[in-house]
Design an enzyme around this catalytic site. Structure first.
Site, short mmCIF file in Angstrom:
data_model
loop_
_atom_site.label_atom_id
_atom_site.label_comp_id
_atom_site.label_asym_id
_atom_site.label_seq_id
_atom_site.Cartn_x
_atom_site.Cartn_y
_atom_site.Cartn_z
N ASP A 191 0.84 -1.20 0.00
CA ASP A 191 0.00 0.00 0.00
C ASP A 191 0.87 1.25 0.00
O ASP A 191 2.04 1.21 0.41
CB ASP A 191 -0.88 0.04 1.25
CG ASP A 191 -1.90 -1.10 1.26
OD1 ASP A 191 -2.18 -1.66 0.18
OD2 ASP A 191 -2.40 -1.41 2.35
N1 URA Z 1 -1.37 -5.96 3.75
C1 URA Z 1 -1.84 -4.69 3.79
O1 URA Z 1 -2.87 -4.43 4.38
N2 URA Z 1 -1.13 -3.75 3.15
C2 URA Z 1 0.04 -3.98 2.52
O2 URA Z 1 0.65 -3.06 1.98
C3 URA Z 1 0.51 -5.30 2.49
C4 URA Z 1 -0.21 -6.27 3.11
#
Ligand code: URA
Length: 241
Positions: free
Chosen positions: A107
Site C-alpha cells: 500500500d
Molecule cells: N497488507 C496490507 O494491508 N497492506 C500492505 O501493503 C501489504 C499487506
C-alpha cells in the site's frame, strides 16, 4: 552474457526506454550503430552481449535481467507509472533496463521489502497463490487484541466480505493499553490483507512494514527509499521456490 538473436528495436526499447517509434526515428537520424556501423533500420536482428550497440556513440550494455531489493518508503506507489505519486521503479536510479516492475504491491503507506525486477517468471512464481510464499510483516496497531487472537489467526480470519484467509501466524510483541506491536506471517496477498485481518479482530493498523518474502529478507542497512542489487545467493535461493 551471450543471448539469442533479438530485434534491434526490442533491444532498444528494453535497454533504453525508447518506444519502438522513437528507436526507429533515432535510427533514421543515424544515431544508432551496431559494431561501429550506423544502422538506419531497427527491424533487423542483433546478438545482444556479443554485438556492440551504441546510441549517439554511447554503448548500451545488455543485461537480460536485473534484481533489486528496495526498502519502499511510505508515499511511493507500487507501480511503474502514476500520475500523482512517485513510483517504486523511479527510485531505482542505477537500473540498466527500462522494463522493471515491482513483484506484488505494498500500500501507499506501507514500507519495507519490495523486489524490483524484469524477471516475469520469478515474479509469477513468487506471487502464485498456489505456492503460498510466506510474507512477514511488522506492524503497530491501535486497539486491543482479543485474548484468542493468535488462535483465530492460526485458524484463518474471516474478513469483512466473508472470505476466509489462510492460517497466519500472529506474534504479539508490546502492548501499552492503547495499542501495540506485532509480527504477522501470511501466505497470501489479498488486497489490504494485513489491515483487514487486524480490523477483523477490532484493531487498526497504524504502521506496516514488510520484512521478508519467502527466503528474501529485507537488508537492515537499507533505510526507507534505499535499495541494492540482490546477491547471487539471494537470487539462487529465491529461484528454489
Ligand atoms: N497488507 C496490507 O494491508 N497492506 C500492505 O501493503 C501489504 C499487506
Amino acid at each position: 552474457m551471450a543471448e539469442k538473436p533479438m530485434r534491434l528495436d526490442r533491444f532498444l526499447t528494453e535497454m533504453t526506454g525508447f518506444t519502438r517509434t522513437q528507436a526507429k526515428e533515432a535510427a533514421k537520424k543515424g544515431r544508432i550503430a551496431v559494431d561501429g556501423v550506423i544502422t538506419r533500420k531497427t527491424d533487423g536482428k542483433i546478438l545482444p552481449g556479443v554485438q556492440k550497440v551504441t546510441v549517439d556513440g554511447e554503448e548500451i550494455v545488455y543485461l537480460a535481467a536485473e534484481y533489486f531489493m528496495l526498502n519502499k518508503p511510505a508515499g511511493v506507489v507500487s507501480a511503474t507509472e502514476d500520475g500523482r505519486y512517485p513510483t517504486v521503479t523511479s527510485l531505482i536510479l542505477e537500473k540498466k533496463r527500462s522494463d522493471l516492475f515491482p513483484v506484488g504491491r505494498l500500500d501507499l503507506d506501507t514500507e519495507g521489502l519490495l523486489l524490483i525486477t524484469n524477471d516475469g517468471d520469478l515474479a509469477h512464481r513468487l506471487l502464485s497463490p498456489r505456492r503460498h510464499v510466506d510474507k512477514v510483516y511488522e506492524l503497530t496497531y491501535s486497539g486491543s487484541l482479543p485474548a484468542d487472537a493468535k488462535e483465530r489467526f492460526a485458524e484463518g480470519i474471516v474478513l469483512e466480505d466473508g472470505t476466509k484467509t489462510m492460517p497466519a501466524v500472529l506474534e504479539p510483541l508490546d502492548f501499552d493499553g492503547q495499542g501495540g506491536a506485532a509480527r504477522l506471517t501470511i501466505r497470501e496477498g489479498k488486497f489490504h490483507q494485513v489491515k483487514r485481518m487486524m480490523e477483523a479482530v477490532g484493531c487498526r493498523v497504524t504502521y506496516l512494514k514488510r520484512v521478508s518474502m519467502g527466503s528474501l529478507v529485507l537488508d537492515k542497512n537499507l533505510k526507507p527509499g534505499q535499495y541494492r542489487q540482490l546477491t547471487a545467493e539471494e537470487l539462487e535461493e529465491l529461484r528454489q521456490i
